[in-house]
Design a protein around this motif. Sequence first.
Motif, PDB file in Angstrom:
ATOM      1  N   THR A  23       0.834  -1.198   0.000  1.00  0.00           N
ATOM      2  CA  THR A  23       0.000   0.000   0.000  1.00  0.00           C
ATOM      3  C   THR A  23       0.869   1.247   0.000  1.00  0.00           C
ATOM      4  OG1 THR A  23      -1.785  -1.143   1.144  1.00  0.00           O
ATOM      5  CG2 THR A  23      -1.787   1.260   1.260  1.00  0.00           C
ATOM      6  N   LEU A  24       1.885   1.262   0.834  1.00  0.00           N
ATOM      7  CA  LEU A  24       2.767   2.434   0.884  1.00  0.00           C
ATOM      8  C   LEU A  24       3.594   2.571  -0.399  1.00  0.00           C
ATOM      9  CD1 LEU A  24       3.780   2.247   4.631  1.00  0.00           C
ATOM     10  CD2 LEU A  24       2.238   3.899   3.545  1.00  0.00           C
ATOM     11  N   GLN A  25       3.993   1.466  -0.986  1.00  0.00           N
ATOM     12  CA  GLN A  25       4.719   1.529  -2.261  1.00  0.00           C
ATOM     13  C   GLN A  25       3.821   2.038  -3.375  1.00  0.00           C
ATOM     14  OE1 GLN A  25       6.255  -2.412  -2.852  1.00  0.00           O
ATOM     15  NE2 GLN A  25       7.917  -2.137  -1.387  1.00  0.00           N
ATOM     16  N   LEU A  26       2.579   1.598  -3.395  1.00  0.00           N
ATOM     17  CA  LEU A  26       1.641   2.071  -4.419  1.00  0.00           C
ATOM     18  C   LEU A  26       1.431   3.577  -4.336  1.00  0.00           C
ATOM     19  CD1 LEU A  26      -1.182  -0.613  -4.573  1.00  0.00           C
ATOM     20  CD2 LEU A  26       0.245   0.166  -6.453  1.00  0.00           C
ATOM     21  N   THR A  27       1.298   4.079  -3.128  1.00  0.00           N
ATOM     22  CA  THR A  27       1.079   5.523  -3.000  1.00  0.00           C
ATOM     23  C   THR A  27       2.321   6.294  -3.419  1.00  0.00           C
ATOM     24  OG1 THR A  27       1.681   5.521  -0.655  1.00  0.00           O
ATOM     25  CG2 THR A  27      -0.657   5.261  -1.189  1.00  0.00           C
ATOM     26  N   ALA A  28       3.488   5.719  -3.218  1.00  0.00           N
ATOM     27  CA  ALA A  28       4.717   6.400  -3.631  1.00  0.00           C
ATOM     28  C   ALA A  28       4.850   6.453  -5.148  1.00  0.00           C
ATOM     29  CB  ALA A  28       5.935   5.698  -3.028  1.00  0.00           C
ATOM     30  N   SER A  29       4.319   5.443  -5.837  1.00  0.00           N
ATOM     31  CA  SER A  29       4.483   5.389  -7.289  1.00  0.00           C
ATOM     32  C   SER A  29       3.250   5.830  -8.071  1.00  0.00           C
ATOM     33  CB  SER A  29       4.865   3.965  -7.711  1.00  0.00           C
ATOM     34  OG  SER A  29       3.840   3.060  -7.365  1.00  0.00           O
ATOM     35  N   HIS A  30       2.137   6.035  -7.395  1.00  0.00           N
ATOM     36  CA  HIS A  30       0.894   6.432  -8.066  1.00  0.00           C
ATOM     37  C   HIS A  30       0.285   7.640  -7.355  1.00  0.00           C
ATOM     38  CE1 HIS A  30       1.406   2.305  -9.445  1.00  0.00           C
ATOM     39  NE2 HIS A  30       0.617   2.606 -10.452  1.00  0.00           N
ATOM     40  N   PRO A  31       0.603   8.844  -7.819  1.00  0.00           N
ATOM     41  CA  PRO A  31       0.123  10.043  -7.134  1.00  0.00           C
ATOM     42  C   PRO A  31      -1.402  10.136  -7.049  1.00  0.00           C
ATOM     43  CG  PRO A  31       1.507  10.614  -9.033  1.00  0.00           C
ATOM     44  CD  PRO A  31       1.448   9.132  -8.952  1.00  0.00           C
ATOM     45  N   GLU A  32      -2.109   9.542  -8.003  1.00  0.00           N
ATOM     46  CA  GLU A  32      -3.569   9.599  -7.949  1.00  0.00           C
ATOM     47  C   GLU A  32      -4.110   8.800  -6.765  1.00  0.00           C
ATOM     48  OE1 GLU A  32      -2.459   6.107 -10.539  1.00  0.00           O
ATOM     49  OE2 GLU A  32      -1.762   8.163 -10.373  1.00  0.00           O
ATOM     50  N   ILE A  33      -3.459   7.692  -6.430  1.00  0.00           N
ATOM     51  CA  ILE A  33      -3.854   6.907  -5.262  1.00  0.00           C
ATOM     52  C   ILE A  33      -3.526   7.685  -3.993  1.00  0.00           C
ATOM     53  CG2 ILE A  33      -3.401   4.799  -3.944  1.00  0.00           C
ATOM     54  CD1 ILE A  33      -2.973   3.383  -6.636  1.00  0.00           C
ATOM     55  N   THR A  34      -2.372   8.342  -3.994  1.00  0.00           N
ATOM     56  CA  THR A  34      -1.989   9.161  -2.849  1.00  0.00           C
ATOM     57  C   THR A  34      -3.043  10.214  -2.572  1.00  0.00           C
ATOM     58  OG1 THR A  34       0.354   8.809  -3.309  1.00  0.00           O
ATOM     59  CG2 THR A  34      -0.202  10.688  -1.910  1.00  0.00           C
ATOM     60  N   GLY A  35      -3.499  10.894  -3.623  1.00  0.00           N
ATOM     61  CA  GLY A  35      -4.507  11.935  -3.450  1.00  0.00           C
ATOM     62  C   GLY A  35      -5.805  11.391  -2.873  1.00  0.00           C
ATOM     63  N   ILE A  36      -6.245  10.263  -3.365  1.00  0.00           N
ATOM     64  CA  ILE A  36      -7.480   9.657  -2.857  1.00  0.00           C
ATOM     65  C   ILE A  36      -7.327   9.304  -1.378  1.00  0.00           C
ATOM     66  CG2 ILE A  36      -8.972   7.622  -2.993  1.00  0.00           C
ATOM     67  CD1 ILE A  36      -8.363   7.658  -6.057  1.00  0.00           C
ATOM     68  N   LEU A  37      -6.227   8.656  -1.032  1.00  0.00           N
ATOM     69  CA  LEU A  37      -6.024   8.257   0.356  1.00  0.00           C
ATOM     70  C   LEU A  37      -5.838   9.462   1.280  1.00  0.00           C
ATOM     71  CD1 LEU A  37      -3.763   5.094  -0.016  1.00  0.00           C
ATOM     72  CD2 LEU A  37      -6.182   5.200   0.590  1.00  0.00           C
ATOM     73  N   ARG A  38      -5.130  10.481   0.815  1.00  0.00           N
ATOM     74  CA  ARG A  38      -4.909  11.661   1.657  1.00  0.00           C
ATOM     75  C   ARG A  38      -6.201  12.386   1.980  1.00  0.00           C
ATOM     76  NH1 ARG A  38      -0.981  15.723  -0.736  1.00  0.00           N
ATOM     77  NH2 ARG A  38      -1.247  16.721   1.270  1.00  0.00           N
ATOM     78  N   PHE A  39      -7.073  12.511   0.998  1.00  0.00           N
ATOM     79  CA  PHE A  39      -8.244  13.353   1.187  1.00  0.00           C
ATOM     80  C   PHE A  39      -9.533  12.584   1.462  1.00  0.00           C
ATOM     81  CE2 PHE A  39      -5.231  15.781  -1.441  1.00  0.00           C
ATOM     82  CZ  PHE A  39      -4.926  16.747  -0.493  1.00  0.00           C
ATOM     83  N   ARG A  40      -9.553  11.286   1.202  1.00  0.00           N
ATOM     84  CA  ARG A  40     -10.769  10.503   1.434  1.00  0.00           C
ATOM     85  C   ARG A  40     -10.487   9.153   2.093  1.00  0.00           C
ATOM     86  NH1 ARG A  40     -14.880  13.101  -1.125  1.00  0.00           N
ATOM     87  NH2 ARG A  40     -14.364  14.304  -2.963  1.00  0.00           N
ATOM     88  N   GLY A  41      -9.263   8.910   2.455  1.00  0.00           N
ATOM     89  CA  GLY A  41      -8.886   7.592   2.963  1.00  0.00           C
ATOM     90  C   GLY A  41      -9.542   7.202   4.259  1.00  0.00           C
ATOM     91  N   LEU A  42      -9.665   8.139   5.187  1.00  0.00           N
ATOM     92  CA  LEU A  42     -10.209   7.797   6.494  1.00  0.00           C
ATOM     93  C   LEU A  42     -11.630   7.275   6.407  1.00  0.00           C
ATOM     94  CD1 LEU A  42      -9.212   7.691   9.348  1.00  0.00           C
ATOM     95  CD2 LEU A  42     -10.033  10.013   9.696  1.00  0.00           C
ATOM     96  N   GLN A  43     -12.421   7.843   5.534  1.00  0.00           N
ATOM     97  CA  GLN A  43     -13.808   7.378   5.410  1.00  0.00           C
ATOM     98  C   GLN A  43     -13.902   6.000   4.778  1.00  0.00           C
ATOM     99  OE1 GLN A  43     -15.123  10.726   3.120  1.00  0.00           O
ATOM    100  NE2 GLN A  43     -15.207   9.562   1.217  1.00  0.00           N
ATOM    101  N   HIS A  44     -12.824   5.533   4.144  1.00  0.00           N
ATOM    102  CA  HIS A  44     -12.841   4.216   3.500  1.00  0.00           C
ATOM    103  C   HIS A  44     -12.248   3.105   4.358  1.00  0.00           C
ATOM    104  CE1 HIS A  44     -14.392   5.638  -0.284  1.00  0.00           C
ATOM    105  NE2 HIS A  44     -13.513   6.618  -0.268  1.00  0.00           N
ATOM    106  N   VAL A  45     -11.635   3.465   5.486  1.00  0.00           N
ATOM    107  CA  VAL A  45     -11.012   2.438   6.326  1.00  0.00           C
ATOM    108  C   VAL A  45     -12.037   1.380   6.729  1.00  0.00           C
ATOM    109  CG1 VAL A  45      -9.920   1.995   8.566  1.00  0.00           C
ATOM    110  CG2 VAL A  45      -9.122   3.897   7.146  1.00  0.00           C
ATOM    111  N   HIS A  46     -13.247   1.808   7.096  1.00  0.00           N
ATOM    112  CA  HIS A  46     -14.274   0.873   7.556  1.00  0.00           C
ATOM    113  C   HIS A  46     -15.396   0.681   6.543  1.00  0.00           C
ATOM    114  CE1 HIS A  46     -12.663   0.250  11.565  1.00  0.00           C
ATOM    115  NE2 HIS A  46     -12.361   1.526  11.576  1.00  0.00           N
TER     116      HIS A  46
END
Length: 139
Positions: A23-46
Amino acid sequence: MLDAATAEIEDTAETFAAGVRLTLQLTASHPEITGILRFRGLQHVHSGTGLGPQALRDLEAGKASGRFDIKDTQVTLGAVGGIVLALVQLGATNDLEATAGEGTAELVLRMLGLPAEEVTTGHGDSALPASDRPRTGHR
């Protein structure tokens, strides 16, 4: 993708650690995934979609097998999700060492109850062989 990359790993602790690393490697290599997780990730944890259900499944398997010493998998998922999302945020705003994902996986495994000597070699390297496995691919 995570399921394919970890399909041949039998140990639940290795599987979970590989999921954190990937997961951390994907965010490092895919900025679009980073953006999703940074701004909407918490609501997707559960939520019922994304990485949350896979992580919950792996936590439940680790608990059932006795590898993880946890009481409540939902609370644990929230804690682990918070750690991963914090690293995603930190990586987006700072240069992290290449070993940050490995260190985070080790921290999470220790939080889940694995002894330090099982998680690290003492030389900053993971004692779990999942770190040497290919990061992508299929069975």
